[in-house]
Design an enzyme around this catalytic site. Structure first.
Site, short mmCIF file in Angstrom:
data_model
loop_
_atom_site.label_atom_id
_atom_site.label_comp_id
_atom_site.label_asym_id
_atom_site.label_seq_id
_atom_site.Cartn_x
_atom_site.Cartn_y
_atom_site.Cartn_z
N GLY A 1 0.83 -1.21 0.00
CA GLY A 1 0.00 0.00 0.00
C GLY A 1 0.86 1.24 0.00
O GLY A 1 2.06 1.17 0.26
N CYS B 1 5.20 -6.32 1.22
CA CYS B 1 5.61 -4.91 1.15
C CYS B 1 5.13 -4.14 2.39
O CYS B 1 5.63 -4.37 3.47
CB CYS B 1 5.10 -4.30 -0.16
N TYR B 2 4.10 -3.27 2.26
CA TYR B 2 3.60 -2.58 3.45
C TYR B 2 3.18 -3.59 4.51
O TYR B 2 3.37 -3.38 5.71
CB TYR B 2 2.41 -1.69 3.07
N HIS C 1 7.10 -8.07 -4.38
CA HIS C 1 5.72 -8.41 -4.77
C HIS C 1 5.68 -9.74 -5.53
O HIS C 1 5.88 -9.75 -6.75
CB HIS C 1 5.13 -7.29 -5.63
N GLU D 1 3.16 -11.30 -6.36
CA GLU D 1 1.93 -11.37 -7.16
C GLU D 1 2.11 -10.85 -8.58
O GLU D 1 1.27 -11.10 -9.44
CB GLU D 1 0.78 -10.62 -6.45
N SER E 1 -23.73 -6.66 -25.07
CA SER E 1 -22.82 -6.03 -26.02
C SER E 1 -22.13 -7.06 -26.92
O SER E 1 -21.59 -6.73 -27.95
CB SER E 1 -21.75 -5.24 -25.27
N GLY E 2 -22.13 -8.31 -26.46
CA GLY E 2 -21.38 -9.33 -27.21
C GLY E 2 -19.97 -9.47 -26.69
O GLY E 2 -19.18 -10.26 -27.20
N GLY E 3 -19.63 -8.70 -25.64
CA GLY E 3 -18.34 -8.90 -24.96
C GLY E 3 -18.48 -10.09 -24.02
O GLY E 3 -19.59 -10.60 -23.81
N VAL E 4 -17.36 -10.52 -23.44
CA VAL E 4 -17.39 -11.72 -22.61
C VAL E 4 -18.31 -11.56 -21.40
O VAL E 4 -19.14 -12.44 -21.11
CB VAL E 4 -15.97 -12.05 -22.06
N ASP E 5 -18.19 -10.43 -20.70
CA ASP E 5 -18.91 -10.30 -19.43
C ASP E 5 -20.42 -10.30 -19.62
O ASP E 5 -21.13 -11.06 -18.97
CB ASP E 5 -18.48 -9.03 -18.69
N SER E 6 -20.92 -9.45 -20.52
CA SER E 6 -22.38 -9.40 -20.67
C SER E 6 -22.88 -10.71 -21.29
O SER E 6 -23.99 -11.16 -20.99
CB SER E 6 -22.82 -8.19 -21.49
N SER E 7 -22.08 -11.36 -22.12
CA SER E 7 -22.51 -12.62 -22.74
C SER E 7 -22.63 -13.73 -21.70
O SER E 7 -23.64 -14.46 -21.67
CB SER E 7 -21.52 -13.07 -23.81
N LYS F 1 -11.85 -11.86 -14.56
CA LYS F 1 -12.15 -12.08 -15.99
C LYS F 1 -11.78 -13.49 -16.46
O LYS F 1 -12.54 -14.13 -17.17
CB LYS F 1 -11.39 -11.05 -16.82
#
Ligand code: XMP
Length: 519
Positions: free
Chosen positions: A59, A86-87, A175, A177, A229-235, A375
């Site tokens: 952070g 880290c922090y 880090h 990650e 929209s035809g994007g991954v999320d809304s589909s 995602k």
């Protein structure tokens, strides 16, 4: 707030690092469920039964001031293994009596090399092979806290990995990650499986049944409306909700005329014919083009497109009665970012528009079935729901579409030119097997014309800019290094096939300092 109180998990306490969400992702990638909570939420937590490990994130703050962000000291008595990053490491050191100092000598940004000092469960199968780590710190621990031992150092900073094995408390200054740290995954593996002794039980696909049940129970006989929209999320959200409530889901697709070539019709057909969704297509390209006429300011364009979209969506949704819910493809990173641990908001660079940002004033209840997923997890769910590969693994596409990839004013002719060039570019990427190696690729039109020569004639035409980036989450990005033969080929193909373009350039900037989109 936690989503699943009864699920075994690792909790990540977010002290405001830009990359906290990557910690959660790494852990889930290893088959362990993780959630991110704020220090405030940790303070209020009373039931620790299913918490198998705690991670304190990095952070921007410092423990060298009197009022620093902290955790309740009782947390260390619960016998839950803890890893500070880290922090998080500095906080642990501070609370156990170590000394932390901001110092030019000890600060490290970017790459550093680990030097092994002692063996540790945390670094098993790690320190002997991987030593390159990514740092981003000004403060450093300069005196080891009581009952801790040093596991590794770097040239600048002596206490880079520390541990208190008796209480299972560990800290790393770097880090693990981020992908710039070599094999950081091994640190998490060791923490999860050797120290927390947690089992691999998490897989996004196994959540499908539960999600469908939850939607059924929530929606009952009411109707849900969804902008597709035809994007991954809304589909994926639409397929999931459709599985739960069938015809009570109404999907609306607004064709702004600013989509990729053939894409909107193609997506519409798939959802209507293959998945048999209740979907309505609204053709609105003329309206969008007329409102965007002579507008070249990027922010104005974004606002016009976003507002028009909302207006059309609102108008359409009023045609249905008994609609009680609005479905959105909100993802877990949106949730994490909207409840920043410090309450600070990062400065606005662009006003984003997406189908997820739909009207609050519509007075509908929200249904966000993907809000606990990243995602890549949504893509796993998409695969298990049978979503076709060319939608499920599609690169991200911005809400304002080609509108922000035509620098300068938008005309239907410029959209046509760009659609053709972009179509060739993406097709060639797929054909050459490069598409899946790239996080996002697109073609854009610049607002200048340059001179060229074709055949024996002089031309004065548009410049097409190609962009391709690698990225983890769109927050930072590097340009993709194409093999030379691809570059040689693509410029030829575009110029030979698209009337209106006589020069092709490749964007070699990273983000930062650039953004991924041009506007
Ligand atoms: P930038 O250009 O900000 O883009 O580096 C980061 C990612 O966000 C996408 N993007 C958008 N997505 N609505 C969206 O849904 C928007 O208004 C928007 N603007 C940018 C961009 O394509 C990239 O993936």
């Amino acid at each position: 707030m936690q989503f699943h109180k009864n699920k075994e998990k690792v909790l990540i306490i977010d002290f405001g690092s830009q990359v906290t969400k990557l910690i959660a992702r790494r852990i889930r990638e290893l088959g362990v469920y993780s959630e991110v909570i704020t220090p405030k939420a940790l303070n209020k937590l009373s039931n620790f039964k299913n918490i198998k490990g705690l991670i304190f994130s990095g952070g921007p703050s410092t423990v060298t001031i009197s009022k620093f962000q902290t955790v309740p000291k009782e947390i260390f008595k619960k016998k839950i293994p803890i890893l500070g990053i880290c922090y998080g490491l500095q906080l642990i050191a501070k609370l156990f009596g170590g000394k932390i100092k901001p110092s030019k000598k000890t600060r490290e940004f970017g790459r550093a090399i680990l030097i092994k000092k002692n063996t540790s469960l945390l670094t098993k199968n790690y320190l002997n092979t991987s030593k390159l780590v990514w740092m981003s710190h000004e403060d450093a621990v300069i005196k080891l806290p009581k009952n801790f031992k040093t596991v590794a150092s770097t040239k600048n900073s002596k206490l880079t990995i520390i541990e208190n094995t008796k209480n299972k408390i560990y800290g790393v200054q770097f880090h693990p990650e981020v992908t710039h740290t070599d094999n950081g995954k091994q640190i998490f593996k060791n923490f999860l499986f050797l120290i927390c002794k947690i089992k691999q039980k998490w897989s996004p696909a196994s959540q499908e049944k539960r999600l469908i049940e939850e939607i059924k129970n929530k929606v009952k006989d009411n109707k849900v409306i969804c902008a597709l929209s035809g994007g991954v999320d809304s589909s994926v959200a639409a397929l999931l909700i459709n599985k739960a409530i069938k015809k009570n889901l109404i999907c609306i697709m607004v064709d702004t005329g600013l989509m990729r070539k053939n894409e909107f019709q193609h997506t519409y057909k798939i959802f209507k014919k293959k998945y048999k969704l209740n979907v309505k297509l609204i053709k609105a390209s003329n309206l969008f083009f007329s409102k965007l006429k002579n507008i070249s300011n990027p922010e104005k364009k974004r606002k016009i497109i976003g507002n028009l979209f909302i207006k059309i969506f609102e108008k359409e949704s009023k045609k249905y009665s008994n609609v009680k819910y609005l479905a959105q493809g909100t993802l877990y990173p949106d949730i994490i970012e909207s409840r920043s641990s410090t309450g600070s908001k990062t400065s606005k660079i662009k006003s984003h528009h997406n189908v997820g940002g739909l009207p609050k004033k519509m007075n509908l209840n929200l249904i966000e079935p993907l809000k606990e997923f990243f995602k890549d997890e949504v893509r796993i769910l998409g695969r298990s729901l049978g979503l076709v590969k060319n939608i499920n693994f599609k690169h991200p596409f911005p809400g304002p579409g080609l509108g922000i990839r035509i620098v300068g004013s938008i005309t239907s002719e410029r959209v046509r030119i760009l659609q053709e060039a972009d179509y060739i570019y993406i097709r060639e990427l797929i054909k050459s097997g490069l598409y899946d190696k790239i996080w996002q690729a697109y073609a854009a039109l610049l607002p200048i014309k340059t001179v060229g020569v074709m055949g024996d004639s002089r031309t004065y035409e548009n410049i097409c800019l190609l962009r391709a980036v690698t990225s983890e989450d769109g927050m930072t990005a590097d340009y993709f290094s194409f093999p030379k033969n691809f570059m040689d080929n693509i410029s030829n193909k575009i110029i030979n096939n698209v009337k209106g373009i006589n020069r092709v350039v490749y964007d070699i900037t990273s983000k930062p300092p650039s953004t991924i989109e041009l506007e």
